[in-house]
Design an enzyme around this catalytic site. Structure first.
Site, short mmCIF file in Angstrom:
data_model
loop_
_atom_site.label_atom_id
_atom_site.label_comp_id
_atom_site.label_asym_id
_atom_site.label_seq_id
_atom_site.Cartn_x
_atom_site.Cartn_y
_atom_site.Cartn_z
N GLY A 13 -46.39 -2.75 -3.09
CA GLY A 13 -46.62 -2.40 -1.75
C GLY A 13 -47.64 -1.60 -1.38
O GLY A 13 -48.70 -1.97 -1.79
N THR A 86 -35.99 3.61 0.75
CA THR A 86 -34.99 3.91 2.03
C THR A 86 -33.67 3.86 1.55
O THR A 86 -33.50 2.73 0.69
CB THR A 86 -35.50 2.86 3.12
OG1 THR A 86 -35.32 1.57 2.37
CG2 THR A 86 -36.59 3.07 3.62
N TYR A 147 -34.27 9.76 5.57
CA TYR A 147 -35.68 9.38 5.32
C TYR A 147 -36.58 10.06 6.40
O TYR A 147 -37.44 10.56 5.80
CB TYR A 147 -35.91 7.71 5.48
CG TYR A 147 -37.05 7.22 5.30
CD1 TYR A 147 -37.43 6.75 3.99
CD2 TYR A 147 -38.14 7.07 6.46
CE1 TYR A 147 -38.82 5.99 3.93
CE2 TYR A 147 -39.46 6.37 6.07
CZ TYR A 147 -39.59 6.02 4.94
OH TYR A 147 -40.92 5.40 4.86
N GLY A 178 -47.01 3.42 10.09
CA GLY A 178 -46.31 2.92 10.74
C GLY A 178 -45.44 1.77 10.01
O GLY A 178 -45.50 1.95 8.75
N TYR A 179 -45.03 0.74 10.53
CA TYR A 179 -44.52 -0.40 9.94
C TYR A 179 -45.43 -1.24 9.48
O TYR A 179 -46.18 -2.02 10.00
CB TYR A 179 -43.41 -1.02 11.10
CG TYR A 179 -42.18 -0.43 11.13
CD1 TYR A 179 -42.31 0.89 12.05
CD2 TYR A 179 -40.92 -0.54 10.56
CE1 TYR A 179 -41.18 1.46 12.19
CE2 TYR A 179 -39.88 0.11 10.82
CZ TYR A 179 -39.83 1.28 11.83
OH TYR A 179 -38.75 2.05 11.88
N1 CAA Z 1 -34.24 0.60 17.13
C1 CAA Z 1 -33.52 0.46 18.20
N2 CAA Z 1 -32.25 -0.02 18.12
C2 CAA Z 1 -31.87 -0.25 16.84
C3 CAA Z 1 -32.65 -0.13 15.70
C4 CAA Z 1 -33.87 0.37 15.77
N3 CAA Z 1 -34.51 0.51 14.85
N4 CAA Z 1 -31.78 -0.44 14.44
C5 CAA Z 1 -30.59 -1.02 14.94
N5 CAA Z 1 -30.50 -0.71 16.28
C6 CAA Z 1 -29.65 -1.29 17.08
C7 CAA Z 1 -29.26 -2.90 16.67
O1 CAA Z 1 -29.97 -3.62 17.75
C8 CAA Z 1 -27.61 -2.70 17.44
O2 CAA Z 1 -27.74 -2.68 18.68
P1 CAA Z 1 -26.62 -3.79 19.39
O3 CAA Z 1 -25.27 -3.34 18.90
O4 CAA Z 1 -26.96 -3.60 20.64
O5 CAA Z 1 -26.97 -5.16 18.93
C9 CAA Z 1 -27.20 -1.29 16.82
O6 CAA Z 1 -28.23 -0.59 16.64
C10 CAA Z 1 -26.37 -1.50 15.57
O7 CAA Z 1 -27.25 -1.81 14.61
P2 CAA Z 1 -26.74 -2.75 13.35
O8 CAA Z 1 -25.63 -3.64 14.02
O9 CAA Z 1 -28.11 -3.38 12.59
O10 CAA Z 1 -25.99 -1.64 12.63
P3 CAA Z 1 -25.65 -1.60 11.01
O11 CAA Z 1 -24.61 -0.58 10.92
O12 CAA Z 1 -25.23 -2.92 10.47
O13 CAA Z 1 -27.03 -1.13 10.46
C11 CAA Z 1 -29.03 -0.11 10.03
C12 CAA Z 1 -27.68 -0.17 10.68
C13 CAA Z 1 -29.05 0.14 8.66
C14 CAA Z 1 -29.67 1.31 10.28
C15 CAA Z 1 -29.95 -1.34 10.68
O14 CAA Z 1 -29.76 -1.15 11.86
C16 CAA Z 1 -31.49 -0.82 10.16
O15 CAA Z 1 -31.70 -1.15 9.14
N6 CAA Z 1 -32.15 -0.45 11.17
C17 CAA Z 1 -33.73 -0.49 11.22
C18 CAA Z 1 -33.90 1.04 10.66
C19 CAA Z 1 -35.27 1.38 10.46
O16 CAA Z 1 -36.20 0.97 11.29
N7 CAA Z 1 -35.80 1.49 9.19
C20 CAA Z 1 -37.09 1.50 8.85
C21 CAA Z 1 -37.21 0.67 7.33
S1 CAA Z 1 -39.05 0.51 6.99
C22 CAA Z 1 -39.51 2.24 6.53
O17 CAA Z 1 -38.85 3.26 6.49
C23 CAA Z 1 -41.05 2.47 6.23
C24 CAA Z 1 -41.61 3.22 7.44
O18 CAA Z 1 -41.99 4.39 6.72
C25 CAA Z 1 -41.86 2.81 8.65
#
Ligand code: CAA
Length: 241
Positions: A13, A86, A147, A178-179
């Protein structure tokens, strides 16, 4: 003699790109990794960069790991605290294990790895410490209370330690990516990534690991000696904070 750089989480990564960029810039690089032997051995074979396995969340293992790197490669001049994980989930579902794993690897690691390196840097009156934090430590991210807390903690660490290092010519800085298109980001649900995250990035794409690595090379250089305690964001315009 070439300066020595240690990169934690340095075989994959963003960390893999940092190791490669530092090597290309003339450093003798050591790459730490925690668990993925296959990826680490492939990285070593491909790049010639020696790899060192330990868990940065474990203080004793980190002290022993740093001692091994210094014995094998040399005193560490540049430390890049990059290793991170994460364990995403909404807070109402978050377990103690998810909380602790992330705090341990992303925040405790800064103490565990920097502490054994710090006195050598002080004694030699030179050092560069770079911490890979995150946009989500700056702005907070739903689904990432653990996180975001760890990455915000990283920024406090940098600002305090920078003040202590300054008189000894040691700079301590943070980068907030960022991402970036790594396995960590690709693990996000595709629908969430496409509909919720990408539209928030004005440049319209994920970042490349090399775009973070180039900042590390600059911060490690002699030319960056007046930059300390800083937070440099590289997030495609997603947050201007
Ligand atoms: N922004 C806005 N809305 C979001 C969101 C986000 N980042 N993540 C989830 N939501 C919303 C979904 O779209 C969903 O909305 P609807 O019900 O209207 O469809 C609602 O929240 C519920 O989401 P899930 O169905 O996905 O819920 P879940 O319980 O199955 O999963 C979760 C929850 C694991 C947090 C999953 O949503 C997820 O992985 N979200 C992304 C979180 C994220 O941004 N992680 C970054 C990882 S990369 C990183 O960390 C590197 C870095 O430094 C940038």
């Amino acid at each position: 003699m070439a300066r020595v750089a240690l990169v934690t989480g340095g075989t994959r990564g963003i960390g893999g790109a940092i190791s490669n960029a530092l090597k290309a810039a003339g450093y003798q690089v050591a790459a730490n990794y925690a668990g993925n032997d296959e990826a680490a051995q492939a990285f070593k074979a491909e790049t010639g960069i020696p790899v060192f396995k330990w868990d940065v969340g474990d203080y004793d293992a980190s002290a022993a790991g740093v001692a091994k790197v210094e014995a094998d490669v040399g005193p560490i001049d540049v430390l890049v605290n990059n290793a991170g994980i994460t364990r995403d989930g909404f807070f109402h579902k978050m377990t103690k294990d998810q909380w602790q794993a992330v705090i341990r690897t992303n925040l405790d690691s800064l103490f565990n790895v920097t502490r054994p390196v710090w006195e050598g840097m002080r004694n030699r009156s030179f050092g560069r410490v770079v911490v890979i934090s995150s946009i989500n430590g700056q702005k907070g991210q739903m689904g990432q209370v653990n996180y975001s807390a760890s990455k915000a903690g990283d920024l406090g660490f940098v600002k305090a330690l920078a003040q202590e290092g300054a008189a000894k010519n040691i700079t301590v800085n943070a980068i907030c990516p960022g991402y970036i298109g790594t396995e960590m980001v690709k693990a996000i649900d595709e629908n969430v990534l496409k509909t919720r995250i990408l539209p928030q990035i004005p440049v319209g794409r994920l970042g490349e690991p090399e775009e973070i690595a180039r900042i590390v090379v600059f911060l490690a250089s002699d030319e960056a000696g007046f930059i300390t305690g800083s937070t440099i964001a590289a997030n495609g315009g997603q947050a201007m904070i």
